[in-house]
Every structure is written in C-alpha cells, then in structure tokens.
Design an enzyme around this catalytic site. Structure first.
Site, PDB file in Angstrom:
ATOM      1  N   LYS A 155      13.889 -13.615 -94.008  1.00 42.66           N
ATOM      2  CA  LYS A 155      13.478 -14.563 -94.834  1.00 42.66           C
ATOM      3  C   LYS A 155      14.477 -14.871 -96.057  1.00 42.66           C
ATOM      4  O   LYS A 155      15.096 -13.922 -96.484  1.00 42.66           O
ATOM      5  CB  LYS A 155      12.102 -14.673 -95.162  1.00 42.66           C
ATOM      6  CG  LYS A 155      11.729 -13.366 -96.187  1.00 42.66           C
ATOM      7  CD  LYS A 155      10.468 -13.607 -96.724  1.00 42.66           C
ATOM      8  CE  LYS A 155      10.506 -14.258 -98.056  1.00 42.66           C
ATOM      9  NZ  LYS A 155      11.022 -13.612 -99.217  1.00 42.66           N
ATOM     10  N   ASP A 184       8.946 -10.998 -91.079  1.00 47.27           N
ATOM     11  CA  ASP A 184       8.103 -11.176 -92.196  1.00 47.27           C
ATOM     12  C   ASP A 184       7.794  -9.637 -92.466  1.00 47.27           C
ATOM     13  O   ASP A 184       6.836  -9.263 -91.598  1.00 47.27           O
ATOM     14  CB  ASP A 184       7.089 -12.101 -92.040  1.00 47.27           C
ATOM     15  CG  ASP A 184       6.169 -12.077 -93.318  1.00 47.27           C
ATOM     16  OD1 ASP A 184       5.847 -11.140 -93.783  1.00 47.27           O
ATOM     17  OD2 ASP A 184       5.471 -13.381 -93.326  1.00 47.27           O
ATOM     18  N   HIS A 185       7.975  -8.874 -93.370  1.00 44.54           N
ATOM     19  CA  HIS A 185       7.845  -7.391 -93.574  1.00 44.54           C
ATOM     20  C   HIS A 185       6.453  -7.130 -93.654  1.00 44.54           C
ATOM     21  O   HIS A 185       6.203  -6.044 -93.295  1.00 44.54           O
ATOM     22  CB  HIS A 185       8.680  -6.794 -94.344  1.00 44.54           C
ATOM     23  CG  HIS A 185       8.385  -7.036 -95.986  1.00 44.54           C
ATOM     24  ND1 HIS A 185       8.637  -8.111 -96.721  1.00 44.54           N
ATOM     25  CD2 HIS A 185       7.861  -6.116 -96.872  1.00 44.54           C
ATOM     26  CE1 HIS A 185       8.606  -8.014 -97.849  1.00 44.54           C
ATOM     27  NE2 HIS A 185       7.818  -6.810 -97.977  1.00 44.54           N
ATOM     28  N   LYS A 189       3.572  -3.816 -92.306  1.00 45.27           N
ATOM     29  CA  LYS A 189       2.657  -2.885 -93.063  1.00 45.27           C
ATOM     30  C   LYS A 189       1.563  -2.585 -92.357  1.00 45.27           C
ATOM     31  O   LYS A 189       0.871  -3.279 -91.677  1.00 45.27           O
ATOM     32  CB  LYS A 189       2.396  -3.565 -94.270  1.00 45.27           C
ATOM     33  CG  LYS A 189       3.440  -3.931 -95.335  1.00 45.27           C
ATOM     34  CD  LYS A 189       2.818  -4.545 -96.635  1.00 45.27           C
ATOM     35  CE  LYS A 189       4.020  -5.119 -97.659  1.00 45.27           C
ATOM     36  NZ  LYS A 189       4.501  -4.076 -98.449  1.00 45.27           N
ATOM     37  N   GLU A 223       2.339  -8.744-108.184  1.00 44.86           N
ATOM     38  CA  GLU A 223       3.388  -7.776-108.699  1.00 44.86           C
ATOM     39  C   GLU A 223       3.491  -7.749-110.074  1.00 44.86           C
ATOM     40  O   GLU A 223       3.366  -8.568-110.657  1.00 44.86           O
ATOM     41  CB  GLU A 223       4.721  -8.536-107.919  1.00 44.86           C
ATOM     42  CG  GLU A 223       4.554  -8.854-106.762  1.00 44.86           C
ATOM     43  CD  GLU A 223       6.001  -9.212-105.889  1.00 44.86           C
ATOM     44  OE1 GLU A 223       6.580  -8.376-105.272  1.00 44.86           O
ATOM     45  OE2 GLU A 223       6.226 -10.275-106.003  1.00 44.86           O
ATOM     46  N   ASP A 242       8.774 -18.155-101.658  1.00 45.80           N
ATOM     47  CA  ASP A 242       9.016 -16.602-101.714  1.00 45.80           C
ATOM     48  C   ASP A 242       8.073 -15.963-100.962  1.00 45.80           C
ATOM     49  O   ASP A 242       8.348 -14.668-100.513  1.00 45.80           O
ATOM     50  CB  ASP A 242       9.509 -16.239-103.206  1.00 45.80           C
ATOM     51  CG  ASP A 242      10.119 -14.895-102.929  1.00 45.80           C
ATOM     52  OD1 ASP A 242      10.915 -14.445-102.082  1.00 45.80           O
ATOM     53  OD2 ASP A 242       9.591 -13.877-103.753  1.00 45.80           O
ATOM     54  N   HIS A 247       4.344 -14.366 -96.376  1.00 40.01           N
ATOM     55  CA  HIS A 247       3.426 -13.257 -96.589  1.00 40.01           C
ATOM     56  C   HIS A 247       1.856 -13.692 -96.599  1.00 40.01           C
ATOM     57  O   HIS A 247       1.242 -13.373 -95.886  1.00 40.01           O
ATOM     58  CB  HIS A 247       3.923 -12.437 -97.841  1.00 40.01           C
ATOM     59  CG  HIS A 247       5.224 -11.883 -97.612  1.00 40.01           C
ATOM     60  ND1 HIS A 247       6.008 -11.788 -96.676  1.00 40.01           N
ATOM     61  CD2 HIS A 247       6.102 -11.831 -98.791  1.00 40.01           C
ATOM     62  CE1 HIS A 247       7.132 -11.506 -96.989  1.00 40.01           C
ATOM     63  NE2 HIS A 247       7.454 -11.422 -98.182  1.00 40.01           N
ATOM     64  N   LYS A 347       4.381 -12.808-110.353  1.00 44.26           N
ATOM     65  CA  LYS A 347       5.357 -11.800-110.761  1.00 44.26           C
ATOM     66  C   LYS A 347       4.823 -11.544-112.320  1.00 44.26           C
ATOM     67  O   LYS A 347       4.241 -12.376-112.906  1.00 44.26           O
ATOM     68  CB  LYS A 347       6.733 -12.059-110.636  1.00 44.26           C
ATOM     69  CG  LYS A 347       7.104 -12.323-108.969  1.00 44.26           C
ATOM     70  CD  LYS A 347       8.702 -11.654-108.940  1.00 44.26           C
ATOM     71  CE  LYS A 347       9.063 -12.002-107.501  1.00 44.26           C
ATOM     72  NZ  LYS A 347       8.709 -10.894-106.669  1.00 44.26           N
TER      73      LYS A 347
HETATM   74  C1  BG6 Z   1       9.663 -10.245-100.763  1.00 42.98           C
HETATM   75  C2  BG6 Z   1       9.986 -11.270-101.751  1.00 42.98           C
HETATM   76  O1  BG6 Z   1       9.622 -11.145 -99.315  1.00 42.98           O
HETATM   77  O2  BG6 Z   1       8.509  -9.490-100.771  1.00 42.98           O
HETATM   78  C3  BG6 Z   1      10.152 -10.432-103.021  1.00 42.98           C
HETATM   79  O3  BG6 Z   1      11.099 -11.930-101.413  1.00 42.98           O
HETATM   80  C4  BG6 Z   1       8.716  -9.592-103.237  1.00 42.98           C
HETATM   81  O4  BG6 Z   1      10.224 -11.635-104.171  1.00 42.98           O
HETATM   82  C5  BG6 Z   1       8.472  -8.804-101.876  1.00 42.98           C
HETATM   83  O5  BG6 Z   1       8.788  -8.734-104.591  1.00 42.98           O
HETATM   84  C6  BG6 Z   1       7.126  -7.991-102.069  1.00 42.98           C
HETATM   85  O6  BG6 Z   1       7.020  -7.187-101.025  1.00 42.98           O
HETATM   86  P1  BG6 Z   1       6.426  -5.693-101.187  1.00 42.98           P
HETATM   87  O7  BG6 Z   1       6.675  -5.112 -99.821  1.00 42.98           O
HETATM   88  O8  BG6 Z   1       6.974  -5.061-102.277  1.00 42.98           O
HETATM   89  O9  BG6 Z   1       4.863  -6.133-101.573  1.00 42.98           O
END
Ligand code: BG6
Length: 501
Positions: A155, A184-185, A189, A223, A242, A247, A347
C-alpha cells in the site's frame, strides 16, 4: 498441493535499500529461514539503484535484523548461511538493462535448481515506480507463468477510487489476478487471523453476533508514534488513506462478515467485499456529522516533547492533513442494520494499541437491584494478544451483590510458541501461492468506495472542522461526542505489558 509449495523460490525485492526491506522483509525472511520454512532452494535478489558493495549491503541488512527482528540478534553462523542466498543487483528501475540482468540471474537460479521455480517480485518501492516495474517485468517476460510468478504490491494502492481502478486495470493487462498479491499487513497479524477462528470455530457466539444482541462495536488503532520521517508521504495521504481505507476497514470486515461456505480464499474475500458494499454511503452533511478528523499540535508523549504536526519534517506549514480519524459507520444488511461501528485511529496518542470491542446490549428486563454492566468482548490485537469477556458475577458473601468480572484468554498464558510477525505469515503465503490474506482487486476498490464520500467532502471543505488535539492526548473531544448515546467514552486501551482488564 498448492502451486509453488516447497518449490525452489526466488524473491526479488525492488527497493532493496529502503526501510521496508531492512525493517520488515529481510528480518521476516531470516526468521522463516531459521524456522526451516523456506524451500530447500531459495534466493533473494535485492534490486536498487544505489551503488553498493555486496558485503556492505549485507552488513546493513544484518544490522536491520539485529535491530528489528522479533528474535533479537542474529546468530553469526545462521546469518552467514542465510546471507549466501542474498545478492545485490544495482540497477535503475527505469532502465532496460536492469531487467536484462535480473533475467540472467533468475535463469541461472533456475538452471541450477533444475526445475521450475517460483519467482516472487516484491514492489517495496514508492508508488510512482509500480507501473514502471510492472511494465518492465511484463515486457521482459519475467512474470508470465501464472502458477509460478507473482508480484507483491504494498500500500498505498492508489490514492482514491479512480487511481486504484486505473492501477488495477494496468496490472490486470499484464498479470492474472491470482498473480497479484496486494498487501495489507494487518491481515497477517496473528491476533487478526485468530478473529476468524474465534468467530467461525466457536458456534456459541454466532447466535449473538447480530443487531439483536450487539449494541455497538469500537475498533481503535492508536499509535504513539508521530509521522516521524514520513512527512513527505503522509502529508499527501492522511490517516483516512493511510489507515482507515485499508487496516481499519479490513478489521471491520472480519468482525462483520458472514460465515464463508469453506475456509477458502475466494469465499473469504467474497464475504469481506459484501460487507464493504453494504456500508452506508454518506452525503456531505452526513460525513460532517459522522466523521471527525483531527491533527496533533505540540505536546508530549510519555514525557518526551513532540512537535506539532505542522512542524514535522516535509509537512506543509498550513497543512490540513488529518492525523486522527474517528468515524461512525453503519452496515445496512440484515445482521447489522442500526448497529454503529465506531472506528478510531490516530498518531501521537498516549499508547500504541489496537483493540476491537464488541459491546453487547443491556438486558431488556432486570431482576437484580444492582446496576448491571452489559457484557463486553474485547479483542486485543497489539501490543498484547488477548481476548476477554466481561460478565456479571455474584460477589462472595451473604448478600446478592453483583460485580463485573473478566474471563481472559492470553496468548502468553495459553501458548509457548512465539508469535510470527505479520510479514512472515504473508511472505510464506506468497511463496505457497495462498492469496487468502491479500486484497483482491474488487476488495481494494470497494474499500476506496467507502472512503470516497469522506475524501470528497474534506476536499470541498478543507479546513472545516479539523479538530486540533495535543500530542499525547486521546484526540479531539468531538470523537467522544460521536459515541453518544451508545457509550460515554471510548474503551480504555492497554499499553504494552498491561492487561486489557
Ligand atoms: C502502516 C501505516 O500501514 O501501518 C503507518 O502506513 C502505520 O502509518 C502502520 O504506522 C501501523 O502498523 P503497525 O503494524 O505498527 O500497527
């Protein structure tokens, strides 16, 4: 056997000198290697335009593993063995010779392994290079075997619905859909994958999982970090693009989806797309009422001073980009009609924590005098992996006195296994040819469709109701107002080492 399982494999990483390669991809591949999860013949070809001597390149990757791997410092012998599989290819993505050289390397690998091997091309690059690289792979016939060749696209996938559609069309002309792995990581998880197990392997919850019993759902991804060095990208994106478009909407899909006929990738992805298609589209007036955006001002997080967002590196001095979003969404289908889904992300908040809370309804008829706290299910995705159910119990003693208690499942207490990083699970799935946890073209587009009315309204009224909040606080108070009358406040999020109780 799935296509590609255990076949010799080459992962080519474009953007080898970038942050993602160092922080996520190489540590993940290294952990897969030390866990004996990679196929017997494998190679990693790292492509970037910088002139870099191979040993120095590998040492930098090792520093990344030592700093970012969940397993801590690499063992020297293991790293040295692993590093033999890595090679660096200096090349400009815009030049034909880069892909000629890549072809030579891939052919040499295939010749050595004497059978067809899987070729994965990982685009760890800025969005402007995606089409350039995709086209070059196509022109050089490097990615034409649809059971064996795959591309992985990070992404942001487009910046709005039109650009996402355009990119889908562009890739679709060059590769089969099943060759395209859009990451989409969050889907990789461990605790997110477990929501599927929780919902669909425990039938006891199914009769409760609907508008009759659920009052509302809160999905929070908080975050602590600010935008850091990513201001250049972030200022043009904002929290909605973002985090929410991908997510948070994916988390919502897993909570709200119908049970698929089987645990099968297309059926699962179909069920998620249906959720997105049923999210109520908002008019501009409804957007202003149901979606709150915020931006952090100077403050401090855990005693460390933080600059205002507008003072961050590469951020416009008068930027209206949101660093915080809270939204109230409705899914207009039989299961969810009338149940609000509250989404929140930001954030520079007080903790780094992602939690989903399912608030059940209050009993329609009370027989006890005490106040009763309605049942609540809390799914903590990070930092702690935990599921907890809140219910009322009688306090021991001679009187009928009630108090809420919690029943907890924590990974820490229940398992000795270590938790793989999202990128480990996802990379292994790509190598195995399993697209379940990746975004299909229509899924990405459906998610963009959900956020488009919000983006359009904000574009029309750039400064309207951009709520400022101090770094280190929980965001603008308007986000709390949004919950009314369903809840007084957002449920508390636990920090690392703290239980969600
Ligand atoms: C990313 C965003 O996809 O996910 C970042 O671009 C964000 O801005 C991050 O900090 C959060 O991922 P995680 O795995 O740290 O919750």
């Amino acid at each position: 056997m799935k296509p590609g399982k255990n076949l010799p494999s080459v992962v080519t990483i474009f953007g080898a000198k970038g942050d993602l390669t160092k922080r996520k991809l190489i540590p993940a591949l290294y952990n897969l290697y030390t866990d004996s999860q990679l196929p017997p013949g494998f190679a990693i070809v790292c492509v970037d335009f910088l002139a870099e001597e191979e040993t120095a390149f590998k040492n930098d990757l090792l520093a990344g593993v030592n700093e970012f791997s969940r397993n801590g410092q690499a063992k020297e012998e293991e790293w040295n063995e692993f590093a033999k599989h890595i090679n660096y290819l200096q090349g400009d993505f815009m030049k034909k010779e880069t892909f000629d050289n890549l072809k030579t390397r891939l052919e040499a690998f295939d010749a050595q392994n004497k059978k067809d091997s899987v070729h994965v091309f990982y685009f760890a690059v800025a969005p402007r290079f995606i089409e350039v690289i995709a086209d070059a792979l196509y022109e050089h016939e490097l990615c034409g075997r649809d059971g064996l060749d795959r591309i992985v696209v990070e992404k942001p996938f487009g910046t709005d619905l039109d650009t996402a559609k355009k990119l889908n069309r562009f890739l679709g002309k060059r590769f089969a859909e099943k060759q395209i792995y859009r990451i989409d990581h969050y889907l990789g998880k461990e605790a997110v994958q477990n929501i599927m197990a929780f919902r669909f392997a425990n039938y006891v919850f199914e009769p409760l999982w609907n508008r009759k019993f659920i009052d509302h759902v809160q999905i929070s991804v908080a975050e602590e970090v600010g935008v850091g060095k990513r201001g250049g990208y972030y200022d043009g994106a904002g929290a909605l693009r973002d985090m929410v478009q991908n997510h948070l909407l994916q988390l919502l899909c897993i909570i709200a989806m119908e049970r698929p006929g089987f645990y099968e990738s297309e059926l699962i992805r179909d069920a998620k797309v249906k959720v997105l298609k049923h999210i109520r589209p908002y008019t501009p007036q409804q957007v202003l009422k149901n979606v709150i955006r915020g931006q952090y001002t100077a403050g401090n997080v855990h005693g460390t001073p933080r600059p205002a967002y507008r003072k961050e590196e590469q951020v416009q001095a008068a930027s209206n980009t949101e660093t915080f979003v809270a939204a109230r969404l409705f899914i207009d289908n039989e299961r969810w009609k009338g149940v609000p889904f509250f989404l929140r992300t930001g954030k520079s908040l007080p903790v780094q924590s992602s939690v989903i809370t399912i608030q059940f309804k209050d009993s329609p008829h009370k027989i006890f005098k005490d106040d009763i706290t309605p049942n609540r299910l809390v799914i903590s995705i990070q930092p702690e992996l935990e599921i907890s159910l809140l219910f009322e119990a009688k306090v021991p003693g001679l009187k009928m006195k009630l108090k809420p208690v919690e029943m907890d499942f924590t990974y820490q207490d229940s398992y000795t296994e270590t938790i793989p990083e999202a990128y480990e699970a996802l990379l292994l799935d790509v190598l195995d040819g399993n697209p379940t946890l990746f975004m299909r073209a229509d899924q990405v587009e459906a998610a963009w469709k959900v956020v488009m009315p919000i983006l359009d309204t904000w574009k029309k009224y750039p400064a309207k109701e951009l709520h400022l909040y101090k770094a280190g606080t929980w965001g603008p108070s308007a986000a709390t107002e949004l919950l009314k009358p369903y809840a007084k406040d957002w449920f508390r999020l636990a920090a690392r080492g703290e239980s969600i109780k």
